[in-house]
Design a protein around this motif. Sequence first.
Motif, PDB file in Angstrom:
ATOM      1  N   MET A  78      56.887 -52.313  29.892  1.00  0.00           N
ATOM      2  CA  MET A  78      56.980 -50.862  30.073  1.00  0.00           C
ATOM      3  C   MET A  78      58.412 -50.365  29.911  1.00  0.00           C
ATOM      4  O   MET A  78      58.671 -49.398  29.179  1.00  0.00           O
ATOM      5  N   ILE A  96      60.194 -47.750  27.316  1.00  0.00           N
ATOM      6  CA  ILE A  96      60.940 -46.566  27.764  1.00  0.00           C
ATOM      7  C   ILE A  96      62.369 -46.590  27.229  1.00  0.00           C
ATOM      8  O   ILE A  96      62.891 -45.578  26.754  1.00  0.00           O
ATOM      9  N   GLY A 149      58.969 -44.685  34.572  1.00  0.00           N
ATOM     10  CA  GLY A 149      57.674 -45.349  34.519  1.00  0.00           C
ATOM     11  C   GLY A 149      57.366 -46.117  35.777  1.00  0.00           C
ATOM     12  O   GLY A 149      58.252 -46.402  36.585  1.00  0.00           O
ATOM     13  N   MET A 171      50.456 -49.111  32.529  1.00  0.00           N
ATOM     14  CA  MET A 171      51.812 -48.568  32.556  1.00  0.00           C
ATOM     15  C   MET A 171      51.730 -47.042  32.530  1.00  0.00           C
ATOM     16  O   MET A 171      51.130 -46.469  31.627  1.00  0.00           O
ATOM     17  N   ILE A 217      53.892 -43.883  32.084  1.00  0.00           N
ATOM     18  CA  ILE A 217      55.168 -43.301  31.670  1.00  0.00           C
ATOM     19  C   ILE A 217      55.070 -41.800  31.937  1.00  0.00           C
ATOM     20  O   ILE A 217      54.123 -41.139  31.494  1.00  0.00           O
ATOM     21  N   TYR A 218      56.028 -41.253  32.678  1.00  0.00           N
ATOM     22  CA  TYR A 218      55.893 -39.868  33.133  1.00  0.00           C
ATOM     23  C   TYR A 218      57.195 -39.088  32.983  1.00  0.00           C
ATOM     24  O   TYR A 218      58.298 -39.645  33.021  1.00  0.00           O
ATOM     25  N   SER A 232      56.681 -37.360  27.583  1.00  0.00           N
ATOM     26  CA  SER A 232      55.686 -38.429  27.481  1.00  0.00           C
ATOM     27  C   SER A 232      54.732 -38.188  26.312  1.00  0.00           C
ATOM     28  O   SER A 232      54.256 -39.130  25.676  1.00  0.00           O
TER      29      SER A 232
END
Length: 297
Positions: free
Chosen positions: A223, A227, A243, A254, A256-257, A267
Amino acid sequence: KVHIEHGFYDKISDPVELSRDLRVSISEYAPGNEFVADKEIYTVSGIKVLPDKQAPKIKYAVCKKCHRYYDEASNPPASCCDITLNYAFFITPYYGFVCHKKPESFKGGTPEKKSYVNIVNFSGPFEMIFEPIHALFEHHQAQNGTIVYINTNKQKGFLFDEKGRLEIKKTGQTHHLGYKFSTDILAIRPSFPVHKMVLKATAPYLDIIEELDASDVFWNSVMYSIISAAYRYLSISDRDVDGLLTHIDFKPTMIIYDTLSGGAGFSRRIQQNFSAILEHAINQLETCKCDIHTSCY
């Protein structure tokens, strides 16, 4: 944004008032922590309390096995993974933090940080429809993902008096500090069966642990490599995207935000450029010159 102010004023100095995002402030300005402003060092003494308003308080728990987060908004169960859930409360300090002790001249060094955010979790929605995004991965993109940050004060909690000041040597109902917000998310998980991986410990760690389920360690690394590659490929800041790892349908997922409450579309850009970003991440790892004590991301 949340503010911090001090409760002492004199004719010489103006009040110092600082603001931070709540996600950051429950670490930086947690009661008992120190910070530096205008060449003076301050100690946070509590949370700001308004006479006619109550700070939001949420009952929550995190499963010790799968790390799934539960709170009152999701009809919380008594147990998860055959383990009884231990519920606690967190307060969201929307009205800010206060300092009551007069600051001292800062003479260098590192301000003391007694507590910090130690839980970052995904709180839903867990009902997702995954679609292919790559030969090895499937994804779900949403604008209503909910992330929660919690400072448990090293599992001890904070004890406040009726004015919001931190009590040090007394007993009573303790609370954690927390912040829950909705934002844009990209959920990614492997499209192939995932098996448990066991990591054998070597010296000097044998006295701490003999072996470890490395599945979460592995997928966390995957992850953050994605990123890290997204930062470079999309020219975005490491403050814009983060993340975390959760489990959905018993699969490592995962999340991711966007770190901005409400989302900022980062994202979604990662989702739109995922294949190129993954290729960038693979190339970064293949050309890595780090040794076992360092990391690219």
